[in-house]
Design a protein around this motif. Sequence first.
Motif, PDB file in Angstrom:
ATOM      1  N   LEU A  60     -10.575  30.314 -67.567  1.00 62.70           N
ATOM      2  CA  LEU A  60     -10.896  30.483 -68.982  1.00 62.70           C
ATOM      3  C   LEU A  60      -9.753  30.063 -69.904  1.00 62.70           C
ATOM      4  CD1 LEU A  60     -12.919  33.806 -68.836  1.00 62.70           C
ATOM      5  CD2 LEU A  60     -13.782  31.455 -68.928  1.00 62.70           C
ATOM      6  N   ALA A  61      -8.557  29.912 -69.349  1.00 65.98           N
ATOM      7  CA  ALA A  61      -7.429  29.428 -70.142  1.00 65.98           C
ATOM      8  C   ALA A  61      -7.489  27.906 -70.345  1.00 65.98           C
ATOM      9  CB  ALA A  61      -6.107  29.812 -69.472  1.00 65.98           C
ATOM     10  N   ILE A  62      -8.279  27.242 -69.539  1.00 70.19           N
ATOM     11  CA  ILE A  62      -8.433  25.789 -69.664  1.00 70.19           C
ATOM     12  C   ILE A  62      -9.347  25.510 -70.854  1.00 70.19           C
ATOM     13  CG2 ILE A  62      -9.256  23.689 -68.521  1.00 70.19           C
ATOM     14  CD1 ILE A  62      -8.732  25.107 -65.832  1.00 70.19           C
ATOM     15  N   PRO A  63      -8.941  24.611 -71.726  1.00 64.47           N
ATOM     16  CA  PRO A  63      -9.792  24.316 -72.893  1.00 64.47           C
ATOM     17  C   PRO A  63     -11.054  23.555 -72.491  1.00 64.47           C
ATOM     18  CG  PRO A  63      -7.882  22.871 -72.866  1.00 64.47           C
ATOM     19  CD  PRO A  63      -7.697  23.847 -71.752  1.00 64.47           C
ATOM     20  N   MET A  64     -12.079  23.709 -73.314  1.00 66.75           N
ATOM     21  CA  MET A  64     -13.333  22.972 -73.100  1.00 66.75           C
ATOM     22  C   MET A  64     -13.106  21.512 -73.466  1.00 66.75           C
ATOM     23  SD  MET A  64     -15.792  24.883 -72.003  1.00 66.75           S
ATOM     24  CE  MET A  64     -17.319  24.142 -72.548  1.00 66.75           C
ATOM     25  N   TRP A  85     -15.306  20.763 -66.226  1.00 65.15           N
ATOM     26  CA  TRP A  85     -14.939  19.828 -65.162  1.00 65.15           C
ATOM     27  C   TRP A  85     -14.276  20.584 -64.020  1.00 65.15           C
ATOM     28  CZ3 TRP A  85     -16.705  15.124 -64.486  1.00 65.15           C
ATOM     29  CH2 TRP A  85     -17.194  14.436 -65.581  1.00 65.15           C
ATOM     30  N   ALA A  86     -13.451  21.583 -64.349  1.00 59.95           N
ATOM     31  CA  ALA A  86     -12.794  22.399 -63.326  1.00 59.95           C
ATOM     32  C   ALA A  86     -13.831  23.205 -62.538  1.00 59.95           C
ATOM     33  CB  ALA A  86     -11.766  23.330 -63.966  1.00 59.95           C
ATOM     34  N   VAL A  87     -14.844  23.705 -63.236  1.00 61.53           N
ATOM     35  CA  VAL A  87     -15.922  24.432 -62.554  1.00 61.53           C
ATOM     36  C   VAL A  87     -16.639  23.495 -61.592  1.00 61.53           C
ATOM     37  CG1 VAL A  87     -18.183  25.533 -62.889  1.00 61.53           C
ATOM     38  CG2 VAL A  87     -16.270  26.163 -64.351  1.00 61.53           C
ATOM     39  N   MET A  88     -16.959  22.284 -62.043  1.00 64.82           N
ATOM     40  CA  MET A  88     -17.649  21.318 -61.170  1.00 64.82           C
ATOM     41  C   MET A  88     -16.801  20.986 -59.949  1.00 64.82           C
ATOM     42  SD  MET A  88     -19.830  18.686 -63.543  1.00 64.82           S
ATOM     43  CE  MET A  88     -18.428  17.929 -64.314  1.00 64.82           C
ATOM     44  N   ILE A 136     -13.891  36.106 -54.542  1.00 64.34           N
ATOM     45  CA  ILE A 136     -12.558  35.890 -55.098  1.00 64.34           C
ATOM     46  C   ILE A 136     -12.582  34.708 -56.053  1.00 64.34           C
ATOM     47  CG2 ILE A 136     -10.175  35.274 -54.563  1.00 64.34           C
ATOM     48  CD1 ILE A 136     -10.566  36.683 -51.863  1.00 64.34           C
ATOM     49  N   GLY A 137     -12.044  34.917 -57.224  1.00 61.92           N
ATOM     50  CA  GLY A 137     -12.002  33.858 -58.217  1.00 61.92           C
ATOM     51  C   GLY A 137     -10.786  34.020 -59.115  1.00 61.92           C
ATOM     52  N   PHE A 138     -10.606  33.052 -59.974  1.00 60.72           N
ATOM     53  CA  PHE A 138      -9.480  33.052 -60.896  1.00 60.72           C
ATOM     54  C   PHE A 138      -9.980  32.790 -62.306  1.00 60.72           C
ATOM     55  CE2 PHE A 138      -7.864  31.809 -56.764  1.00 60.72           C
ATOM     56  CZ  PHE A 138      -6.825  32.703 -56.599  1.00 60.72           C
ATOM     57  N   ASP A 139     -10.845  33.688 -62.778  1.00 60.94           N
ATOM     58  CA  ASP A 139     -11.435  33.507 -64.098  1.00 60.94           C
ATOM     59  C   ASP A 139     -10.397  33.397 -65.203  1.00 60.94           C
ATOM     60  OD1 ASP A 139     -13.968  33.417 -63.193  1.00 60.94           O
ATOM     61  OD2 ASP A 139     -14.618  35.307 -64.082  1.00 60.94           O
ATOM     62  N   THR A 174     -19.271  30.694 -68.292  1.00 61.72           N
ATOM     63  CA  THR A 174     -17.962  30.055 -68.307  1.00 61.72           C
ATOM     64  C   THR A 174     -17.797  29.190 -69.551  1.00 61.72           C
ATOM     65  OG1 THR A 174     -17.912  30.054 -65.901  1.00 61.72           O
ATOM     66  CG2 THR A 174     -16.368  28.600 -66.997  1.00 61.72           C
ATOM     67  N   SER A 175     -18.843  28.512 -69.941  1.00 67.60           N
ATOM     68  CA  SER A 175     -18.751  27.674 -71.142  1.00 67.60           C
ATOM     69  C   SER A 175     -18.538  28.514 -72.397  1.00 67.60           C
ATOM     70  CB  SER A 175     -19.986  26.793 -71.287  1.00 67.60           C
ATOM     71  OG  SER A 175     -21.124  27.571 -71.557  1.00 67.60           O
ATOM     72  N   TYR A 176     -19.052  29.756 -72.384  1.00 68.62           N
ATOM     73  CA  TYR A 176     -18.841  30.659 -73.521  1.00 68.62           C
ATOM     74  C   TYR A 176     -17.564  31.479 -73.397  1.00 68.62           C
ATOM     75  CZ  TYR A 176     -23.464  29.681 -75.377  1.00 68.62           C
ATOM     76  OH  TYR A 176     -24.554  29.065 -75.904  1.00 68.62           O
ATOM     77  N   GLY A 177     -16.849  31.330 -72.293  1.00 72.84           N
ATOM     78  CA  GLY A 177     -15.586  32.051 -72.121  1.00 72.84           C
ATOM     79  C   GLY A 177     -15.739  33.460 -71.599  1.00 72.84           C
TER      80      GLY A 177
END
Length: 180
Positions: free
Chosen positions: A77-81, A86-89, A70-73, A155-158
């Motif tokens: 992915l709506a969070i800007p780089m 940081w959210a992934v970490m 279960i995830g909330f991609d 994730t970094s590439y969206g």
Amino acid sequence: MLHSLRKTFEIVLEYFVVFLMVILTIIVVVAVIYRLLGSSLAWYDEVAAILLAWITYYGSALAALRRRHIGFDSVLLAIPMPARLWAVMLAEAITAGFFILLAWAGFVVMSILGGMSLTSLTWVPISFTQSVIPIGAILFLICQALSLPEYWRKTSYGVSLEHAEIEEEVETEMKKAGNA
């Protein structure tokens, strides 16, 4: 090397989960046949519940390795780089913390139940059946770590892992851009 280790883990876990599912299926079918014949297996309920728990724990490790839990991609992915990374970490740290705590609690449970055995199969120690808790938690941590580099990159590439139907297109585009 990391890719081959990940692939080996995936194959072993997949076969083990399928093996557990086949064993559970056989036990259920045999139990149904016994009940149809007017008898029952005293150990069926206890063993079936344990096998279902084992399938759940080992299956969750496999899902973690494939990043299919279960995830909330869409939210991620709506969070800007670079805040996305940081959210992934943060999410990875919280998940790892939970599973470290779960492994520790599993070892505590095993030590408490050390001398006990199953009710219906007295030769099977409860610590063996409950070993799935720390083993499953440690496997989840290993699988999470093995799948992190690829997850980080995607994730970094969206790239959304929840939408596998477009994953192939994105991979192709990434290869064209020389990033894969």
